[in-house]
Design an enzyme around this catalytic site. Sequence first.
Site, PDB file in Angstrom:
ATOM      1  CE1 TYR A  74      -4.155   1.842   0.396  1.00 37.39           C
ATOM      2  CE2 TYR A  74      -2.660   3.385   1.480  1.00 37.39           C
ATOM      3  CZ  TYR A  74      -3.874   3.117   0.883  1.00 37.39           C
ATOM      4  OH  TYR A  74      -4.812   4.107   0.762  1.00 37.39           O
ATOM      5  CG  PHE A 126      -6.778  16.502 -25.027  1.00 33.42           C
ATOM      6  CD1 PHE A 126      -6.916  16.041 -26.327  1.00 33.42           C
ATOM      7  CD2 PHE A 126      -7.206  15.687 -23.982  1.00 33.42           C
ATOM      8  CE1 PHE A 126      -7.472  14.797 -26.582  1.00 33.42           C
ATOM      9  CE2 PHE A 126      -7.755  14.441 -24.226  1.00 33.42           C
ATOM     10  CZ  PHE A 126      -7.887  13.997 -25.531  1.00 33.42           C
ATOM     11  CG  ASP A 127     -11.363  16.675 -26.573  1.00 30.67           C
ATOM     12  OD1 ASP A 127     -10.421  17.241 -27.162  1.00 30.67           O
ATOM     13  OD2 ASP A 127     -12.088  15.833 -27.112  1.00 30.67           O
ATOM     14  CG  ASP A 216      -1.713  18.052 -21.521  1.00 30.09           C
ATOM     15  OD1 ASP A 216      -1.431  16.895 -21.159  1.00 30.09           O
ATOM     16  OD2 ASP A 216      -2.817  18.346 -22.028  1.00 30.09           O
ATOM     17  CB  ALA A 218      -0.200  12.809 -23.776  1.00 33.55           C
ATOM     18  CE  LYS A 259      -3.522  10.033 -25.075  1.00 27.73           C
ATOM     19  NZ  LYS A 259      -4.088  10.964 -24.109  1.00 27.73           N
ATOM     20  CG  HIS A 451     -18.157  12.733 -30.424  1.00 26.30           C
ATOM     21  ND1 HIS A 451     -18.199  13.863 -29.635  1.00 26.30           N
ATOM     22  CD2 HIS A 451     -17.069  12.055 -30.035  1.00 26.30           C
ATOM     23  CE1 HIS A 451     -17.172  13.862 -28.824  1.00 26.30           C
ATOM     24  NE2 HIS A 451     -16.460  12.777 -29.029  1.00 26.30           N
TER      25      HIS A 451
HETATM   26  C1  LIG Z   1      -5.030  11.842 -23.790  1.00 25.14           C
HETATM   27  C2  LIG Z   1      -4.707  13.209 -23.388  1.00 25.14           C
HETATM   28  C3  LIG Z   1      -5.142  13.736 -22.167  1.00 25.14           C
HETATM   29  C4  LIG Z   1      -6.063  12.976 -21.229  1.00 25.14           C
HETATM   30  O1  LIG Z   1      -5.503  11.806 -20.801  1.00 25.14           O
HETATM   31  P1  LIG Z   1      -6.326  10.496 -20.369  1.00 25.14           P
HETATM   32  O2  LIG Z   1      -5.257   9.546 -19.989  1.00 25.14           O
HETATM   33  O3  LIG Z   1      -7.115  10.069 -21.567  1.00 25.14           O
HETATM   34  O4  LIG Z   1      -7.199  10.879 -19.237  1.00 25.14           O
HETATM   35  C5  LIG Z   1      -4.746  15.018 -21.838  1.00 25.14           C
HETATM   36  N1  LIG Z   1      -3.992  15.754 -22.662  1.00 25.14           N
HETATM   37  C6  LIG Z   1      -3.567  15.293 -23.849  1.00 25.14           C
HETATM   38  C7  LIG Z   1      -2.719  16.145 -24.712  1.00 25.14           C
HETATM   39  C8  LIG Z   1      -3.920  14.006 -24.259  1.00 25.14           C
HETATM   40  O5  LIG Z   1      -3.524  13.560 -25.453  1.00 25.14           O
END
Ligand SMILES: *Cc1c(COP(=O)(O)O)cnc(C)c1O
Length: 468
Positions: A74, A126-127, A216, A218, A259, A451
């Site tokens: 843990y 990003f969304d 950010d 990824a 990613k 979508h």
């Molecule tokens: C995929 C992504 C996120 C969100 O990550 P999740 O692991 O899907 O929650 C945030 N920012 C960017 C640039 C991404 O490509």
Amino acid sequence: MKDLRQPTEPFRIKSVEPIKLLSRVEREEKIKAAKYNVFKLDAQDVYIDLLTDSGTNAMSNRQWAALMMGDESYAGAISFRHFEKTVKEIFQKKYVVPCHQGRSAENLIFSTLLKKGHYVVNNTHFDTTRGNTLHKGGIPIDLPCPEVDSLDPLLFKGNMDTMRLEDFIVKHGADKIDMVIMTVTNNSVGGQPVSMKNIKEVSSICKKRKILFFFDCARFAENCYFIKKDEPGYENKSIEEIAQEMFATCDGVMMSSKKDGLANIGGLIAVNDEEIYRQITELMILIEGFPTYGGLAGRDLEVLSVGLKEVLDYSYLRYRVEQVRYLGEKLKEAGMPIVEPTGGHAVFIDAGRLLPHISPEGFPGQALTIAFYLEAGVRVVEIGSLMFGGIDPVTGEKVNAKKELVRMALPRRVYTNSHLDYIAEWASKIVADKDSLRGYKITHQSTFLRHFTCELEEMNTEDIKINS
Ligand SMILES: *Cc1c(COP(=O)(O)O)cnc(C)c1O
């Protein structure tokens, strides 16, 4: 002769997962049952799945071996120490917090650092980053560079517009901007890279104005590959050196490791400031778990410490990014108009240009998406008016997307050249028959992110008359 060939895969295959192509008749039944929405298809009814590159990575033999070494204690597991060491080396930060995916990292960061009514400036949100900013009462601002809309295949189209950044700070005041974020690669504009020059300019503006600068990141390794390939002065640096130089410019990072973590789940935060770390981990215990596992299992942390190192391998990255370019070239040869240059993780087809006889109201991107499934069993995704259009909640007016695109995202280390050649062959057939494709209309939809769940049907001759 132009060499179209992509670099040969720098790996051999030790474990295989069978995939099956259903018959045309079966595919017609499946897509009809899915109400012409590919998110409602069962994955086993898809032959080649290019829906996303997120969490769909193939792991290496080293990662599978590391998985068995997971310490599931843990608190204070050795797996966390391995993860922490790797993250510190790459991201150059004092404090490391594992998270279960990118959006939980965003939630923790924004809950801790955002004040209501303040701004977050990004090259492009990003969304989920946009959603989490809004959810905490922040105002997300996108400042992509002006080249982003150009049809020319320019380099580093993911950059932030530094002139507009300076203007924005002057106009609104540095104390109203809680954070500047650089998204690498810039996902929402097609996985386009950001140059080191741009990163350093934005960083020095933030330092001068005393604004927090975060990444950010990824797809940080894919971004580093573009810097090595295309930015003068970096050709002889290793990917790891470039990553370290990049992250030395910032106060902290948040990452979706689904990613470039080369894993199926995971995320992270790394920061230098002790007070920020303390606040994040306090909240974390409430919503995610103890700070040495962050909603992940020990085995996931082991997998990530190996994946984050493997992704820095130049021959892997060259194969990876060039595979995306190769698919783009092949689709172009087949007559598909694509967004150029191709970015790091996906090819975007301009369905609006391919299918001018279908108006945005008939969702040309969805027509092409359905054609790829029916013809070839390939799952792609519409990034156009189905995803971004609808009724504006403020004005009540009907809005369409800027472009009607279809995205083919490539999972990492999953599909071979031969899969891509197969896709390109069917792309030729779709181009040859393109005039026979019809638009779609929505028969059922939700208020947010329609979508994912909406239902559609093909337009008949009457619908087409009304719409034209
Ligand atoms: C995929 C992504 C996120 C969100 O990550 P999740 O692991 O899907 O929650 C945030 N920012 C960017 C640039 C991404 O490509």
